[in-house]
Scaffold this active site. Structure first.
Site, PDB file in Angstrom:
ATOM      1  N   ASP A  90      -0.428  55.839 -36.156  1.00  0.00           N
ATOM      2  CA  ASP A  90      -0.317  56.114 -37.591  1.00  0.00           C
ATOM      3  C   ASP A  90       0.651  57.268 -37.800  1.00  0.00           C
ATOM      4  O   ASP A  90       0.916  58.048 -36.882  1.00  0.00           O
ATOM      5  CB  ASP A  90      -1.684  56.423 -38.207  1.00  0.00           C
ATOM      6  CG  ASP A  90      -2.231  57.767 -37.761  1.00  0.00           C
ATOM      7  OD1 ASP A  90      -2.356  57.966 -36.542  1.00  0.00           O
ATOM      8  OD2 ASP A  90      -2.532  58.614 -38.629  1.00  0.00           O
ATOM      9  N   GLU A 152      -5.002  59.560 -37.055  1.00  0.00           N
ATOM     10  CA  GLU A 152      -4.893  60.968 -36.671  1.00  0.00           C
ATOM     11  C   GLU A 152      -4.300  61.819 -37.781  1.00  0.00           C
ATOM     12  O   GLU A 152      -4.774  62.916 -38.055  1.00  0.00           O
ATOM     13  CB  GLU A 152      -4.037  61.088 -35.407  1.00  0.00           C
ATOM     14  CG  GLU A 152      -4.110  62.462 -34.736  1.00  0.00           C
ATOM     15  CD  GLU A 152      -3.122  63.470 -35.309  1.00  0.00           C
ATOM     16  OE1 GLU A 152      -3.300  64.677 -35.067  1.00  0.00           O
ATOM     17  OE2 GLU A 152      -2.165  63.048 -35.999  1.00  0.00           O
TER      18      GLU A 152
END
Length: 448
Positions: A90, A152
């Site tokens: 991500d 994250e």
């Protein structure tokens, strides 16, 4: 090393193609900004890539924050250690696209670097892991677990919860967190500390409503002026962070961070002084640091000749190892309440805290990685801190207290992670991949 270096060097064109494909996924874990399908597609790409790189099994596991964790395994030979290789797929939102010189989600080559959102943080590290694994092929004398996180950057804790719920998936002897980088291009560096976090939102109220600045200005308590005066108490005359009851005298005993290089890395304007009287290394790696992240008040455009009855600010307090983040947050709240001017009303909203982290550096994993990095880069390895926070490190340390946790990666300062025009130096991807492959070889041999 020659065989590993040759294999990875020959594989770099493929790595560039892979990074181009991976950067194209707008994998921001926030459906308010991008469709969830973008993250799902990126997770499936990562799963397929690790299977192709030789992992025996790779699965997608939905976490409690609705992200998908990519978790793969290649079992260890009898008696051999297991290494966990972490990354995340991500990315941060691109922000104002007018500030980019190229399309954020198109990998673009310029001035010897590859530009694109996530090119360094952390898709460049995903590709680095793939290069290392493919270079070794069947020549692996250790077990390998790969973990690529899907949330994250949002900090919503899905993977941390999964580690606590299913620790057997992550059990390992050495954990490589590939989400930091070298102190400079070509200068091998292992990150040994991370600062924790203790944020607060402070609100100041002084009036029942807006009043005319001409009729009442002067004695009327201006909430915005009160907030500004309050925030000024968090820095001394030199610019050092000062919070009553919080130690700000720590020193860093690792690699230096020259002021001129920091100025260039941070983009400090010519003629503007650095804040504080400490060395840069002390200030960014060893001491608390207070940043005003945002202020709620009337904007310049459209503002009226009125006195503000209320104003608020979000404060970011970074906490080094050795200071408990709860203690730091308590101290920050007490400081704000003690220093508010004119007996203004103060309300405090506490955000979640994150603990600092300090890695062990006395184990065989750290020694093997240091040797591998020195061999890959041709120069001695240094240790540095990281001003940011990675809460997963503390969860892994608590869950696996005997495991060695080492932080490294491709994210050197010129990458400008989280900012417009994020980029990665392909030499860093290649050299870190060589180092990781050599490390896996060395660790396997040392266990025989």
């Amino acid at each position: 090393m020659s065989d590993v270096r040759s294999a990875i060097s020959a594989d770099m064109p493929r790595a560039q193609r892979e990074l181009r494909e991976l950067v194209a996924f707008r994998s921001v874990h926030d459906e308010r900004q991008f469709p969830r399908e973008e993250c799902v597609a990126a997770a499936n790409w990562v799963r397929s890539a690790f299977l192709d790189a030789g992992m025996d099994s790779v699965e997608l596991i939905e976490t409690e924050d609705d992200s998908l964790a990519v978790v793969g395994h290649r079992p260890a030979p009898a008696g051999a250690p297991t290494v966990l290789l972490y990354s995340h797929y991500d990315v941060q939102p691109p922000g104002d696209r007018s500030l980019w010189d190229s399309e954020p989600f198109e990998l673009t080559e310029s001035r010897g670097r590859w530009f694109g959102r996530g090119a360094a943080d952390c898709k460049g590290n995903v590709v680095m892991h793939l290069l290392a694994l493919r270079a070794l092929g069947d020549d692996l004398a250790v077990g390998v677990t790969v973990v690529s996180e899907g949330s994250e950057e949002m900090g919503t804790g899905g993977l941390e919860a999964l580690v606590q719920a299913r620790p057997e998936l992550f059990a390992s002897d050495v954990i490589i967190i590939a989400d930091t980088g070298n102190a400079a291009v070509g200068r091998p560096t292992v990150t040994t500390t991370l600062r924790g976090i203790a944020n607060i939102v402070v609100r100041v109220d002084t009036l029942s409503g807006e009043i005319h600045s001409g009729m009442y200005g002067g004695p009327a308590p201006d909430a915005l002026a009160a907030l500004i005066q309050l925030l000024s108490t968090l820095r001394d005359e030199h610019g050092n962070t000062v919070v009553d009851g919080l130690d700000t005298s720590q020193v860093w005993d690792g690699i230096d961070y020259p002021a001129d290089r920091f100025r260039a890395d941070a983009g400090v304007l010519d003629g503007v002084d650095l804040a504080g009287s400490a060395s840069v290394a002390d200030a960014v790696w060893a001491r608390p640091a207070l940043t005003v992240l945002g202020i709620d008040c009337p904007p310049v455009v459209g503002s009226a000749a009125a006195i503000s009855p209320t104003a608020s600010a979000r404060l970011n307090l970074r906490v080094p190892p050795g200071i408990d983040p709860q203690t730091a947050q308590d101290a920050l709240e007490a400081h704000l309440r003690a220093h508010v001017p004119w007996s203004a009303r103060v309300s405090i909203e506490r955000e979640a805290i994150g603990s600092p982290f300090q890695a062990r550096t006395d184990g065989p994993g750290y020694a093997a990685l240091s040797d591998a990095m020195k061999e890959a880069f041709g120069t001695d390895v240094s240790s540095a801190g990281q001003g940011g926070s990675i809460p997963l490190c503390n969860v892994l340390a608590q869950t696996f207290p005997k495991a060695e946790i080492v932080l490294m990666g491709v994210e050197e300062p010129l990458c400008r992670i989280h900012a417009p025009n994020e980029s990665v130096d392909p030499r860093e991807i290649e050299n870190i991949a060589v180092a990781e492959a050599l490390f896996l070889q060395k660790l396997g041999r040392s266990d025989r």
